[in-house]
Design a protein around this motif. Structure first.
Motif, PDB file in Angstrom:
ATOM      1  N   PRO A 115       5.148 -18.133 -48.346  1.00  0.00           N
ATOM      2  CA  PRO A 115       5.342 -19.311 -49.197  1.00  0.00           C
ATOM      3  C   PRO A 115       6.470 -19.100 -50.201  1.00  0.00           C
ATOM      4  O   PRO A 115       6.820 -17.974 -50.541  1.00  0.00           O
ATOM      5  CB  PRO A 115       3.997 -19.442 -49.911  1.00  0.00           C
ATOM      6  CG  PRO A 115       3.469 -18.043 -49.958  1.00  0.00           C
ATOM      7  CD  PRO A 115       3.899 -17.421 -48.668  1.00  0.00           C
ATOM      8  N   ARG A 117       7.563 -19.057 -53.812  1.00  0.00           N
ATOM      9  CA  ARG A 117       6.888 -18.868 -55.095  1.00  0.00           C
ATOM     10  C   ARG A 117       7.928 -18.986 -56.204  1.00  0.00           C
ATOM     11  O   ARG A 117       8.830 -18.147 -56.299  1.00  0.00           O
ATOM     12  CB  ARG A 117       6.191 -17.511 -55.124  1.00  0.00           C
ATOM     13  CG  ARG A 117       5.113 -17.359 -54.043  1.00  0.00           C
ATOM     14  CD  ARG A 117       4.794 -15.923 -53.748  1.00  0.00           C
ATOM     15  NE  ARG A 117       5.986 -15.196 -53.335  1.00  0.00           N
ATOM     16  CZ  ARG A 117       5.986 -13.928 -52.891  1.00  0.00           C
ATOM     17  NH1 ARG A 117       4.846 -13.260 -52.829  1.00  0.00           N
ATOM     18  NH2 ARG A 117       7.110 -13.335 -52.528  1.00  0.00           N
ATOM     19  N   LYS A 136       4.946 -33.558 -59.337  1.00  0.00           N
ATOM     20  CA  LYS A 136       3.621 -33.624 -58.734  1.00  0.00           C
ATOM     21  C   LYS A 136       3.188 -35.063 -58.450  1.00  0.00           C
ATOM     22  O   LYS A 136       2.384 -35.327 -57.553  1.00  0.00           O
ATOM     23  CB  LYS A 136       2.616 -32.942 -59.669  1.00  0.00           C
ATOM     24  CG  LYS A 136       1.209 -32.799 -59.117  1.00  0.00           C
ATOM     25  CD  LYS A 136       1.133 -31.831 -57.967  1.00  0.00           C
ATOM     26  CE  LYS A 136      -0.304 -31.624 -57.523  1.00  0.00           C
ATOM     27  NZ  LYS A 136      -0.409 -30.756 -56.351  1.00  0.00           N
ATOM     28  N   ARG A 155      -0.783 -22.766 -61.992  1.00  0.00           N
ATOM     29  CA  ARG A 155      -0.214 -22.738 -60.649  1.00  0.00           C
ATOM     30  C   ARG A 155      -0.349 -24.116 -60.047  1.00  0.00           C
ATOM     31  O   ARG A 155      -1.437 -24.696 -60.022  1.00  0.00           O
ATOM     32  CB  ARG A 155      -0.915 -21.714 -59.757  1.00  0.00           C
ATOM     33  CG  ARG A 155      -0.130 -21.470 -58.471  1.00  0.00           C
ATOM     34  CD  ARG A 155      -0.879 -20.574 -57.503  1.00  0.00           C
ATOM     35  NE  ARG A 155      -1.804 -21.348 -56.674  1.00  0.00           N
ATOM     36  CZ  ARG A 155      -2.210 -20.976 -55.465  1.00  0.00           C
ATOM     37  NH1 ARG A 155      -1.807 -19.825 -54.971  1.00  0.00           N
ATOM     38  NH2 ARG A 155      -3.052 -21.719 -54.777  1.00  0.00           N
ATOM     39  N   VAL A 157       0.661 -26.603 -56.673  1.00  0.00           N
ATOM     40  CA  VAL A 157       1.130 -26.692 -55.290  1.00  0.00           C
ATOM     41  C   VAL A 157       1.931 -27.987 -55.154  1.00  0.00           C
ATOM     42  O   VAL A 157       1.376 -29.082 -55.198  1.00  0.00           O
ATOM     43  CB  VAL A 157      -0.051 -26.684 -54.296  1.00  0.00           C
ATOM     44  CG1 VAL A 157       0.475 -26.768 -52.866  1.00  0.00           C
ATOM     45  CG2 VAL A 157      -0.891 -25.424 -54.483  1.00  0.00           C
ATOM     46  N   GLN A 159       3.992 -28.695 -52.495  1.00  0.00           N
ATOM     47  CA  GLN A 159       3.882 -29.081 -51.091  1.00  0.00           C
ATOM     48  C   GLN A 159       3.397 -27.844 -50.339  1.00  0.00           C
ATOM     49  O   GLN A 159       3.303 -26.761 -50.916  1.00  0.00           O
ATOM     50  CB  GLN A 159       5.223 -29.561 -50.541  1.00  0.00           C
ATOM     51  CG  GLN A 159       6.307 -28.504 -50.531  1.00  0.00           C
ATOM     52  CD  GLN A 159       7.638 -29.045 -50.015  1.00  0.00           C
ATOM     53  OE1 GLN A 159       8.039 -30.157 -50.324  1.00  0.00           O
ATOM     54  NE2 GLN A 159       8.321 -28.256 -49.215  1.00  0.00           N
ATOM     55  N   ASP A 160       3.084 -27.979 -49.063  1.00  0.00           N
ATOM     56  CA  ASP A 160       2.608 -26.835 -48.300  1.00  0.00           C
ATOM     57  C   ASP A 160       3.641 -25.713 -48.340  1.00  0.00           C
ATOM     58  O   ASP A 160       4.828 -25.926 -48.047  1.00  0.00           O
ATOM     59  CB  ASP A 160       2.353 -27.231 -46.843  1.00  0.00           C
ATOM     60  CG  ASP A 160       1.125 -28.134 -46.703  1.00  0.00           C
ATOM     61  OD1 ASP A 160       0.323 -28.177 -47.664  1.00  0.00           O
ATOM     62  OD2 ASP A 160       0.995 -28.779 -45.655  1.00  0.00           O
ATOM     63  N   TYR A 163       4.730 -22.987 -54.082  1.00  0.00           N
ATOM     64  CA  TYR A 163       3.894 -22.810 -55.268  1.00  0.00           C
ATOM     65  C   TYR A 163       4.775 -22.704 -56.510  1.00  0.00           C
ATOM     66  O   TYR A 163       5.737 -21.927 -56.541  1.00  0.00           O
ATOM     67  CB  TYR A 163       3.037 -21.544 -55.146  1.00  0.00           C
ATOM     68  CG  TYR A 163       2.122 -21.521 -53.950  1.00  0.00           C
ATOM     69  CD1 TYR A 163       1.512 -22.686 -53.491  1.00  0.00           C
ATOM     70  CD2 TYR A 163       1.862 -20.336 -53.266  1.00  0.00           C
ATOM     71  CE1 TYR A 163       0.670 -22.676 -52.393  1.00  0.00           C
ATOM     72  CE2 TYR A 163       1.023 -20.313 -52.159  1.00  0.00           C
ATOM     73  CZ  TYR A 163       0.431 -21.489 -51.730  1.00  0.00           C
ATOM     74  OH  TYR A 163      -0.399 -21.472 -50.633  1.00  0.00           O
TER      75      TYR A 163
END
Length: 326
Positions: A115, A117, A136, A155, A157, A159-160, A163
């Protein structure tokens, strides 16, 4: 006056960044487009050294457009760095942040096992929470117009495989560029109890009369601003805006508050308080003074140690050395 402000929670933020940075792929530093150099945290630069960096000049709608272009060119010329101008309330440009992060770290975010980060950081009240809410699409972070609203790491998210770690706004333990202290105070990055409003307003007016005189004249209906002193301009503001005490005396405190508010809200117009060249000169001067201060501090500490017989003064022999040589 040297303006300093480093509350206890900022020490905790520094420690949190030190731990988090080990697993971060890209660092986004949100800067105030009205003072890009002064709002760039040297402590963050040290903590995040070696990581790809995205410099985001936030609140660009409040800043001088020509100077924003200068600063973007300045940051984009730095190795491992990209820079964008942004108004955090605009939804479409905000998407550019995600794309810029992938450009800086193209091998990340391609799968859930790798991912992206991203650490987002910046000075207090620079607009991080508002930006995150825009990214967001809902209220993920608390916002406010006071320095130090966010107190804990979050933290998020986006999108997939992407992060975003949000940290509280943080300054640095000691501001060595005097002009930066005033600019940060004028912008709202420093707690109101850490500076004198009148002094900050005078510094602000001194710069504006040299670089943005027409805007000051239009706002306060005062001519010949470039030829006035900062004190005279502040008095004129007080008279024009009704900041008066009993007997017609000018309430300089209220006049100062008006000037600072007018700058922060951009009712005077779009203003940037520094150019890359100016900030470079201020920084060099501040570093020189800081080095001189450190030399004096070291000399004082050495003298204290000698007086308390903790060490010998360099180049001086004691009686045991002389006896040993006989």
């Amino acid at each position: 006056m040297a303006i300093q402000w480093f509350p206890g929670h900022m020490h905790l933020t520094r420690k949190a960044i030190e731990e988090r940075i080990k697993e971060i792929d890209v660092v986004i530093e949100l800067l105030d487009a009205r003072l890009p150099g002064s709002s760039a945290n040297p402590m963050l630069a040290q903590l995040t050294a070696g990581k790809p960096a995205l410099k985001v000049l936030n609140k660009q709608d409040l800043a001088d457009p020509a100077r924003t272009l200068e600063w973007l060119a300045h940051f984009n010329a730095l190795p491992g760095t990209r820079a964008l101008g942004l108004d955090a309330s605009m939804a479409s440009p905000a998407r550019a942040l995600i794309d810029a992060c992938f450009a800086l770290a193209p091998s990340r975010g391609q799968s859930m096992t790798k991912p992206m980060r991203v650490l987002i950081c910046g000075i207090p009240n620079v607009g991080k929470s508002t930006l995150i809410n825009t990214l967001k699409g809902k209220r993920s972070a608390v916002t406010g117009d006071e320095a130090g609203v966010t107190k804990i790491e979050q933290r998020i998210v986006l999108q997939d495989g992407f992060y975003l770690f949000d940290t509280p706004g943080v300054l640095w333990p000691r501001i060595i560029v005097a002009k930066s202290g005033y600019n940060l105070a004028a912008s709202g990055a420093i707690g109101r109890n850490a500076f004198d409003e009148e002094e900050v307003a005078l510094e602000l007016l001194d710069y504006l009369r040299q670089h943005y005189a027409p805007l000051v004249e239009a706002r306060y209906k005062t001519s010949g601003v470039a030829d006035l002193t900062d004190e005279q301009i502040l008095e004129a503001v007080g008279r024009k805006r009704g900041a008066l005490l009993t007997g017609g005396k000018i309430n300089l405190q209220k006049a100062a508050d008006l000037v600072i508010h007018d700058f922060r809200s951009a009712v005077m117009g779009r203003i940037t308080l520094e150019t890359p060249t100016e900030f470079g000169q201020w920084l060099a001067h501040g570093q020189k003074l800081d080095a001189e201060r450190q030399v004096k501090k070291d000399a004082i500490e050495l003298d204290r140690a000698v007086r308390f017989k903790k060490v010998r003064r360099p180049g001086r022999k004691d009686s045991s050395d002389e006896n040993a040589s006989d």
